[in-house]
Scaffold this motif. Structure first.
Motif, PDB file in Angstrom:
ATOM      1  N   PRO A  62       1.000  -1.300  -0.469  1.00  0.00           N
ATOM      2  CA  PRO A  62      -0.106  -0.365   0.305  1.00  0.00           C
ATOM      3  C   PRO A  62       0.804   1.323   0.168  1.00  0.00           C
ATOM      4  CG  PRO A  62      -0.629  -1.158   1.753  1.00  0.00           C
ATOM      5  CD  PRO A  62       0.508  -1.664   1.058  1.00  0.00           C
ATOM      6  N   PHE A  63       0.375   2.223  -0.804  1.00  0.00           N
ATOM      7  CA  PHE A  63       0.802   3.441  -0.851  1.00  0.00           C
ATOM      8  C   PHE A  63      -0.163   4.291  -0.539  1.00  0.00           C
ATOM      9  CE2 PHE A  63       1.472   1.882  -4.947  1.00  0.00           C
ATOM     10  CZ  PHE A  63       0.957   3.496  -6.118  1.00  0.00           C
ATOM     11  N   GLN A  64       0.474   5.468  -0.531  1.00  0.00           N
ATOM     12  CA  GLN A  64      -1.152   7.002  -0.869  1.00  0.00           C
ATOM     13  C   GLN A  64      -1.122   8.136  -2.160  1.00  0.00           C
ATOM     14  OE1 GLN A  64      -1.844   8.324   2.641  1.00  0.00           O
ATOM     15  NE2 GLN A  64      -3.098   7.019   3.664  1.00  0.00           N
ATOM     16  N   PRO A  68       5.927   4.459  -4.236  1.00  0.00           N
ATOM     17  CA  PRO A  68       7.600   4.005  -3.891  1.00  0.00           C
ATOM     18  C   PRO A  68       8.084   3.883  -5.973  1.00  0.00           C
ATOM     19  CG  PRO A  68       6.139   3.140  -2.904  1.00  0.00           C
ATOM     20  CD  PRO A  68       5.603   3.787  -4.096  1.00  0.00           C
ATOM     21  N   GLU A  69       9.804   3.980  -5.791  1.00  0.00           N
ATOM     22  CA  GLU A  69      10.443   3.861  -7.462  1.00  0.00           C
ATOM     23  C   GLU A  69      10.264   2.303  -8.017  1.00  0.00           C
ATOM     24  OE1 GLU A  69      11.619   5.601  -9.081  1.00  0.00           O
ATOM     25  OE2 GLU A  69      10.480   7.790  -7.430  1.00  0.00           O
ATOM     26  N   ASP A  70      10.607   1.487  -6.385  1.00  0.00           N
ATOM     27  CA  ASP A  70      10.287   0.367  -7.322  1.00  0.00           C
ATOM     28  C   ASP A  70       9.208   0.500  -7.261  1.00  0.00           C
ATOM     29  OD1 ASP A  70       9.842  -0.074  -4.468  1.00  0.00           O
ATOM     30  OD2 ASP A  70       9.534  -1.543  -3.887  1.00  0.00           O
ATOM     31  N   VAL A  71       8.071   0.137  -7.362  1.00  0.00           N
ATOM     32  CA  VAL A  71       6.769   0.321  -7.857  1.00  0.00           C
ATOM     33  C   VAL A  71       6.434   1.144  -9.138  1.00  0.00           C
ATOM     34  CG1 VAL A  71       3.900   0.908  -7.751  1.00  0.00           C
ATOM     35  CG2 VAL A  71       5.252   0.014  -5.532  1.00  0.00           C
ATOM     36  N   ARG A  72       6.735   1.850  -9.317  1.00  0.00           N
ATOM     37  CA  ARG A  72       7.735   3.136 -10.940  1.00  0.00           C
ATOM     38  C   ARG A  72       8.275   1.601 -11.837  1.00  0.00           C
ATOM     39  NH1 ARG A  72       6.123   7.666 -11.837  1.00  0.00           N
ATOM     40  NH2 ARG A  72       6.018   8.345  -9.072  1.00  0.00           N
ATOM     41  N   ALA A  73       8.777   1.336 -10.634  1.00  0.00           N
ATOM     42  CA  ALA A  73       9.680   0.808 -12.549  1.00  0.00           C
ATOM     43  C   ALA A  73       9.379  -0.800 -12.583  1.00  0.00           C
ATOM     44  CB  ALA A  73      10.967   0.504 -11.419  1.00  0.00           C
ATOM     45  N   ALA A  74       8.670  -1.488 -11.457  1.00  0.00           N
ATOM     46  CA  ALA A  74       8.234  -2.546 -11.986  1.00  0.00           C
ATOM     47  C   ALA A  74       6.675  -2.140 -12.584  1.00  0.00           C
ATOM     48  CB  ALA A  74       7.033  -3.397 -10.899  1.00  0.00           C
ATOM     49  N   LEU A  75       5.666  -1.119 -12.103  1.00  0.00           N
ATOM     50  CA  LEU A  75       5.146  -0.815 -13.670  1.00  0.00           C
ATOM     51  C   LEU A  75       5.066  -0.470 -14.874  1.00  0.00           C
ATOM     52  CD1 LEU A  75       2.471   1.443 -11.586  1.00  0.00           C
ATOM     53  CD2 LEU A  75       1.888  -0.317 -12.635  1.00  0.00           C
ATOM     54  N   HIS A  96      -5.379   7.689  -6.578  1.00  0.00           N
ATOM     55  CA  HIS A  96      -5.261   7.932  -7.766  1.00  0.00           C
ATOM     56  C   HIS A  96      -4.150   8.930  -8.668  1.00  0.00           C
ATOM     57  CE1 HIS A  96     -10.422   7.385  -7.685  1.00  0.00           C
ATOM     58  NE2 HIS A  96      -9.734   6.106  -7.884  1.00  0.00           N
ATOM     59  N   ARG A  97      -4.276  10.134  -7.859  1.00  0.00           N
ATOM     60  CA  ARG A  97      -2.672  10.938  -7.890  1.00  0.00           C
ATOM     61  C   ARG A  97      -1.840  10.300  -8.763  1.00  0.00           C
ATOM     62  NH1 ARG A  97      -0.221  16.977  -6.145  1.00  0.00           N
ATOM     63  NH2 ARG A  97       1.545  16.885  -7.490  1.00  0.00           N
ATOM     64  N   ALA A  98      -1.141   9.878  -7.972  1.00  0.00           N
ATOM     65  CA  ALA A  98       0.414   8.763  -8.276  1.00  0.00           C
ATOM     66  C   ALA A  98      -0.132   7.938  -9.664  1.00  0.00           C
ATOM     67  CB  ALA A  98       0.605   8.162  -6.863  1.00  0.00           C
TER      68      ALA A  98
END
Length: 483
Positions: A62-64, A68-75, A96-98
């Motif tokens: 979870p994040f708001q 997180p950079e690892d989530v961004r990279a995986a996506l 939503h914004r992220a």
């Protein structure tokens, strides 16, 4: 056409995934990627297997607001393995914004659930209330920059713009505006859904919950700020009589008020001695814990002005604490459709001395997949009546009252009377999204692009700000320019 679905909660499982499957042959659309929280992995895998879907899966922590950079990279890696055309964002609105910012960076088309965003503690902290509008401005700016490189759609799912009942309401308002040059002069809306949470559940249940400092306004309230502005602004543009300033006042009822309405003794009389054992907190500790929780109900008055004169009043009342069919101590498994939730929705729209349109939509059952008699009658799952009162001597109509029923509207719209009309309206949002991606729909015919949501988002932000200011002893009137 490959689509990612980010967030496979109750809403996406009931609306988005079935819609994409029904539209697979028409648009050649495929669910290529699914993103969900790690804690939901087993139920998501079971849901997709039951529907014989095999998308790539990505489970995240979870994040708001900040991804997180690892989530961004995986996506991004997943999006490039299965080149995506668009994303459907159906997460909790805190993220939503992220996710939208990531999708804009990837140059993707976006369909996002309402509200555009919300903020933790929006009901108690002024910077968070104001930040809701700041989030919108940031997303709008990023979307605008992308349009200089690639034409994409950023659509917000507000299905009432697509609902055949509200489409007919809009037609009726336009008719009188064209005959009389009269805009909407007042609008009253009420939406109650019977979401009854027992006191300790307000702490423990997160879905449509209160424990992150927001509630009804962020859950479903945005629909009604959007609906009011969409109707008002469209009709005002026909008459050339448009407000230039808005003033907002709101009053919330929170969990503390509920505890004074129904105390521990009242709950024990309703549910028996088991009630006290089921509650993890006593009444005094509940009062302290729930003090800064989100709103159960919100009552808002919005004054629209032109050059300092009031020209229209909007009254928007939003209730969770309302008629419910819940009659069990333990909550049901499905907190989205079920657990006693029933919809009671009413709108009264005045067009000066010429027209009053009333919309009545009242359910009596929480089991919306079960049919019992006439589903278009009062209490039915698809009850939706429009009462049109007209000054027939001046408007030229044959009679002063016309009643339009949902059965007639469904037939004209080609809807399946066996399904909920609201869910078919939501599917129409998905159809528009796919049509735009495939080049079948020009931008000017899009009904809910992010550019059109500036005022509804500002209204939502101001409703929270008004409550926070009142709570702290400040001036609760929040004003802003409309032009």
């Amino acid at each position: 056409m490959k689509i990612a679905v980010i967030g496979i909660g109750p809403h996406a499982r009931r609306v988005y995934v079935p819609a994409l499957q029904r539209l697979r042959e028409r648009f050649g659309v495929e669910v290529a990627l699914v993103v969900e929280l790690e804690a939901k992995e087993s139920e998501v895998r079971a849901f997709l297997a039951a529907r014989e879907l095999r998308p790539e899966l990505l489970f995240v922590k979870p994040f708001q607001q900040h991804m997180p950079e690892d989530v961004r990279a995986a996506l991004s890696r997943a999006a490039r393995r299965e080149p995506l055309d668009g994303v459907i964002i159906a997460t909790e609105p805190l993220s939503h914004r992220a996710y939208a910012e990531w999708a804009l960076e990837e140059r993707l088309h976006i369909l996002m659930d309402k509200p555009v965003t919300t903020r933790e503690n929006a009901a108690t902290e002024l910077p968070q209330a104001v930040g809701i509008y700041g989030d919108y401005e940031a997303l709008l700016s990023a979307h605008g920059r992308l349009q200089k490189e690639k034409q994409t759609l950023f659509s917000i799912n507000v299905q009432r713009r697509f609902h055949p009942g509200f489409q007919r309401v809009m037609e009726l308002l336009k008719e009188i505006a064209e005959r009389t040059n009269c805009p909407i002069t007042s609008l009253q809306s009420s939406h109650a859904d019977g979401q009854w949470r027992l006191p300790s559940e307000m702490i423990t249940l997160g879905y449509h919950g209160y424990n992150e400092g927001y509630g009804k306004v962020s859950h479903s309230g945005y629909h009604f700020f959007d609906l009011a502005w969409w109707l008002y602004q469209t009709v005002a543009s026909l008459t050339g009589k448009q407000a230039d300033f808005a003033e907002v006042f709101s009053s919330f009822q929170g969990p503390g008020g509920y505890l004074r309405q129904l105390d521990t003794g009242d709950h024990e009389r309703l549910f028996g001695p088991e009630y006290r054992n089921s509650q993890a907190h006593d009444e005094e500790s509940l009062k302290q814990r729930l003090r800064d929780y989100g709103e159960l109900d919100a009552f808002s008055t919005i004054r629209l002005l032109e050059e300092g004169e009031s020209v229209c009043h909007l009254s928007i009342n939003l209730l969770h604490n309302s008629f419910s069919r819940r009659d069990r101590l333990q909550p049901g498994k499905n907190l989205y459709k079920g657990n006693g939730r029933v919809k009671h929705e009413h709108h009264s729209i005045q067009q000066g001395p010429f027209q009053n349109i009333q919309v009545h939509s009242y359910q009596s059952r929480a089991e919306h997949d079960e049919r019992s008699g006439d589903e278009h009658a009062v209490g039915g799952n698809n009850h939706f009546d429009i009462h049109v009162f007209r000054n027939s001597g001046l408007t030229g109509d044959a009679r002063p009252l016309e009643i339009i029923r949902m059965g007639e509207l469904e037939e004209q719209a080609g809807y399946d009377s066996e399904r909920l009309a609201t869910e078919q309206a939501k599917e129409a949002v998905v159809v528009e999204f796919l049509q735009f991606i495939r080049g079948e729909l020009p931008r000017e015919r899009v009904r809910s692009s992010i550019e059109e949501h500036r005022v509804p988002v500002r209204l939502m932000s101001s409703v929270y700000a008004s409550h926070v200011l009142q709570r702290s002893g400040g001036n609760p009137i929040v004003g802003f320019a409309l032009r």
